[in-house]
Design a protein around this motif. Structure first.
Motif, PDB file in Angstrom:
ATOM      1  N   LYS A   1      10.740  20.301   1.264  1.00 35.66           N
ATOM      2  CA  LYS A   1      11.944  19.487   1.105  1.00 35.66           C
ATOM      3  C   LYS A   1      11.594  18.026   0.876  1.00 35.66           C
ATOM      4  CE  LYS A   1      15.327  20.779   3.773  1.00 35.66           C
ATOM      5  NZ  LYS A   1      16.327  21.397   2.862  1.00 35.66           N
ATOM      6  N   ILE A   2      12.428  17.358   0.072  1.00 35.69           N
ATOM      7  CA  ILE A   2      12.347  15.916  -0.131  1.00 35.69           C
ATOM      8  C   ILE A   2      13.646  15.303   0.379  1.00 35.69           C
ATOM      9  CG2 ILE A   2      12.163  14.024  -1.793  1.00 35.69           C
ATOM     10  CD1 ILE A   2      10.751  15.993  -3.695  1.00 35.69           C
ATOM     11  N   TYR A   3      13.528  14.368   1.320  1.00 33.65           N
ATOM     12  CA  TYR A   3      14.685  13.614   1.795  1.00 33.65           C
ATOM     13  C   TYR A   3      14.670  12.238   1.133  1.00 33.65           C
ATOM     14  CZ  TYR A   3      15.357  16.986   5.607  1.00 33.65           C
ATOM     15  OH  TYR A   3      15.581  18.128   6.345  1.00 33.65           O
ATOM     16  N   CYS A   4      15.789  11.824   0.588  1.00 32.04           N
ATOM     17  CA  CYS A   4      15.899  10.527  -0.071  1.00 32.04           C
ATOM     18  C   CYS A   4      16.926   9.670   0.658  1.00 32.04           C
ATOM     19  CB  CYS A   4      16.343  10.688  -1.519  1.00 32.04           C
ATOM     20  SG  CYS A   4      15.320  11.797  -2.522  1.00 32.04           S
ATOM     21  N   THR A   5      16.532   8.454   1.031  1.00 32.42           N
ATOM     22  CA  THR A   5      17.471   7.579   1.719  1.00 32.42           C
ATOM     23  C   THR A   5      17.203   6.128   1.363  1.00 32.42           C
ATOM     24  OG1 THR A   5      18.502   7.139   3.872  1.00 32.42           O
ATOM     25  CG2 THR A   5      16.090   7.268   3.828  1.00 32.42           C
TER      26      THR A   5
ATOM     27  N   LYS B   1      32.045  11.015  -1.168  1.00 38.76           N
ATOM     28  CA  LYS B   1      31.156  11.662  -2.133  1.00 38.76           C
ATOM     29  C   LYS B   1      30.851  10.724  -3.294  1.00 38.76           C
ATOM     30  CE  LYS B   1      30.658  15.836  -4.957  1.00 38.76           C
ATOM     31  NZ  LYS B   1      31.302  17.104  -5.383  1.00 38.76           N
ATOM     32  N   ASP B   2      31.885  10.004  -3.773  1.00 40.50           N
ATOM     33  CA  ASP B   2      31.696   9.061  -4.872  1.00 40.50           C
ATOM     34  C   ASP B   2      30.740   7.940  -4.467  1.00 40.50           C
ATOM     35  OD1 ASP B   2      33.478  10.461  -6.472  1.00 40.50           O
ATOM     36  OD2 ASP B   2      35.203   9.284  -5.799  1.00 40.50           O
ATOM     37  N   LYS B   3      30.941   7.426  -3.240  1.00 36.60           N
ATOM     38  CA  LYS B   3      30.084   6.354  -2.746  1.00 36.60           C
ATOM     39  C   LYS B   3      28.637   6.818  -2.632  1.00 36.60           C
ATOM     40  CE  LYS B   3      33.782   4.267   0.005  1.00 36.60           C
ATOM     41  NZ  LYS B   3      34.228   3.922   1.365  1.00 36.60           N
ATOM     42  N   ASN B   4      28.435   8.028  -2.141  1.00 36.59           N
ATOM     43  CA  ASN B   4      27.088   8.557  -1.971  1.00 36.59           C
ATOM     44  C   ASN B   4      26.397   8.728  -3.315  1.00 36.59           C
ATOM     45  OD1 ASN B   4      25.016   9.476  -0.236  1.00 36.59           O
ATOM     46  ND2 ASN B   4      25.501  11.583  -0.763  1.00 36.59           N
TER      47      ASN B   4
ATOM     48  N   ILE C   1      15.838  19.050  -2.541  1.00 33.54           N
ATOM     49  CA  ILE C   1      15.956  17.595  -2.620  1.00 33.54           C
ATOM     50  C   ILE C   1      17.287  17.221  -1.995  1.00 33.54           C
ATOM     51  CG2 ILE C   1      16.038  15.571  -4.110  1.00 33.54           C
ATOM     52  CD1 ILE C   1      14.486  17.163  -6.209  1.00 33.54           C
ATOM     53  N   VAL C   2      17.246  16.384  -0.959  1.00 33.61           N
ATOM     54  CA  VAL C   2      18.446  16.037  -0.201  1.00 33.61           C
ATOM     55  C   VAL C   2      18.630  14.528  -0.209  1.00 33.61           C
ATOM     56  CG1 VAL C   2      19.575  16.104   2.052  1.00 33.61           C
ATOM     57  CG2 VAL C   2      18.177  18.037   1.298  1.00 33.61           C
ATOM     58  N   PHE C   3      19.831  14.070  -0.580  1.00 36.70           N
ATOM     59  CA  PHE C   3      20.180  12.654  -0.496  1.00 36.70           C
ATOM     60  C   PHE C   3      20.871  12.428   0.843  1.00 36.70           C
ATOM     61  CE2 PHE C   3      20.685  13.253  -5.280  1.00 36.70           C
ATOM     62  CZ  PHE C   3      19.347  12.950  -5.514  1.00 36.70           C
ATOM     63  N   LEU C   4      20.224  11.658   1.693  1.00 37.30           N
ATOM     64  CA  LEU C   4      20.688  11.517   3.070  1.00 37.30           C
ATOM     65  C   LEU C   4      21.003  10.049   3.367  1.00 37.30           C
ATOM     66  CD1 LEU C   4      21.077  13.250   5.635  1.00 37.30           C
ATOM     67  CD2 LEU C   4      18.747  12.643   6.283  1.00 37.30           C
ATOM     68  N   PRO C   5      22.291   9.689   3.440  1.00 33.50           N
ATOM     69  CA  PRO C   5      22.635   8.306   3.782  1.00 33.50           C
ATOM     70  C   PRO C   5      22.007   7.894   5.106  1.00 33.50           C
ATOM     71  CG  PRO C   5      24.576   9.462   2.995  1.00 33.50           C
ATOM     72  CD  PRO C   5      23.491  10.496   3.157  1.00 33.50           C
ATOM     73  N   MET C   6      21.519   6.698   5.147  1.00 36.87           N
ATOM     74  CA  MET C   6      20.767   6.228   6.306  1.00 36.87           C
ATOM     75  C   MET C   6      21.521   6.326   7.633  1.00 36.87           C
ATOM     76  SD  MET C   6      18.256   2.932   6.117  1.00 36.87           S
ATOM     77  CE  MET C   6      17.261   3.646   4.805  1.00 36.87           C
ATOM     78  N   PRO C   7      22.841   6.087   7.659  1.00 37.03           N
ATOM     79  CA  PRO C   7      23.542   6.218   8.945  1.00 37.03           C
ATOM     80  C   PRO C   7      23.497   7.630   9.528  1.00 37.03           C
ATOM     81  CG  PRO C   7      24.841   4.929   7.408  1.00 37.03           C
ATOM     82  CD  PRO C   7      23.713   5.512   6.622  1.00 37.03           C
TER      83      PRO C   7
END
Length: 230
Positions: free
Chosen positions: A65-69, A89-92, A126-132
């Motif tokens: 897995k790749i986490y992106c933040t 979702k739009d903001k992310n 591949i996961v886009f993970l907002p920092m909060p």
């Protein structure tokens, strides 16, 4: 259900970019180290290189897995994530666009490559993970290894940087990209604080990138901007 490590693939991955000698040297260090800071001015392809290494590890089965933040700060006028219009979702999507650009730069030339990326996104390789949302998460464990990509790391405050670094599981890697001169928040930069302990932490490495791949104009801006006083 426990995740299982994938079978490692033999042979090199055919990316859409050819790495320079500087990038090849950086990549070799990134493959050896646990946590690497890529520090360089705009245009030094920090994000593209970190994604290249992460995709290489994913496609060869060394990680699952790749986490992106990245910090929810773009420029001073967007000091809050909520300032961006639209749904969550739009903001992310806007927030994670630089990662998609880095993926496309590395692996987008042809139907088969595009399909592979779409599969990786749909199956959450591949996961886009907002920092909060990072607090309380374990990123990698004994059953699966991952790479965590942290973009614009200079804009993390010290508490956030500490929270990110302490999420990393045994056997996983973290690549942080930053330009130490461009912290987009008030107060101490967590990125700069991290730079101060590089020589004290085993497995933590700093790599400075100097070659600029954007344009001659950007090269000139980088050369003279910080030397000119008001």
């Amino acid at each position: 259900m426990e995740e299982v490590k994938k079978k490692k693939r033999k042979g090199e991955i055919k990316f859409d970019i050819t790495l320079t000698d500087e990038q090849k040297s950086a990549k070799a260090e990134m493959l050896r180290s646990t946590c690497v800071i890529l520090d360089g001015s705009p245009g030094t392809s920090k994000s593209t290189l970190s994604m290249n290494v992460a995709l290489d590890l994913l496609f060869t089965g060394q990680i699952t897995k790749i986490y992106c933040t990245r910090p929810p700060i773009e420029l001073s006028q967007f000091s809050k994530f909520g300032a961006i219009p639209g749904t969550e979702k739009d903001k992310n999507a806007v927030y994670m666009e630089p990662f998609l650009d880095a993926i496309k730069a590395n692996y987008n030339n042809g139907v088969a490559k595009k399909n592979r990326i779409e599969k990786a996104l749909s199956t959450e390789e591949i996961v886009f993970l907002p920092m909060p949302y990072l607090r309380g998460r374990n990123l990698g464990n004994a059953n699966y290894n991952c790479v965590v990509l942290v973009d614009e790391a200079q804009s993390c405050d010290p508490d956030t940087m500490y929270a990110i670094l302490t999420r990393l599981g045994e056997g996983s890697k973290m690549f942080l990209t930053m330009d130490a001169k461009q912290a987009d928040h008030k107060g101490e930069s967590g990125g700069k604080k991290l730079l101060r302990i590089v020589d004290k932490v085993e497995g933590l490495k700093l790599i400075k990138l100097y070659n600029n791949y954007r344009s001659k104009f950007v090269q000139a801006i980088n050369k003279f901007w910080w030397d000119t006083k008001d």
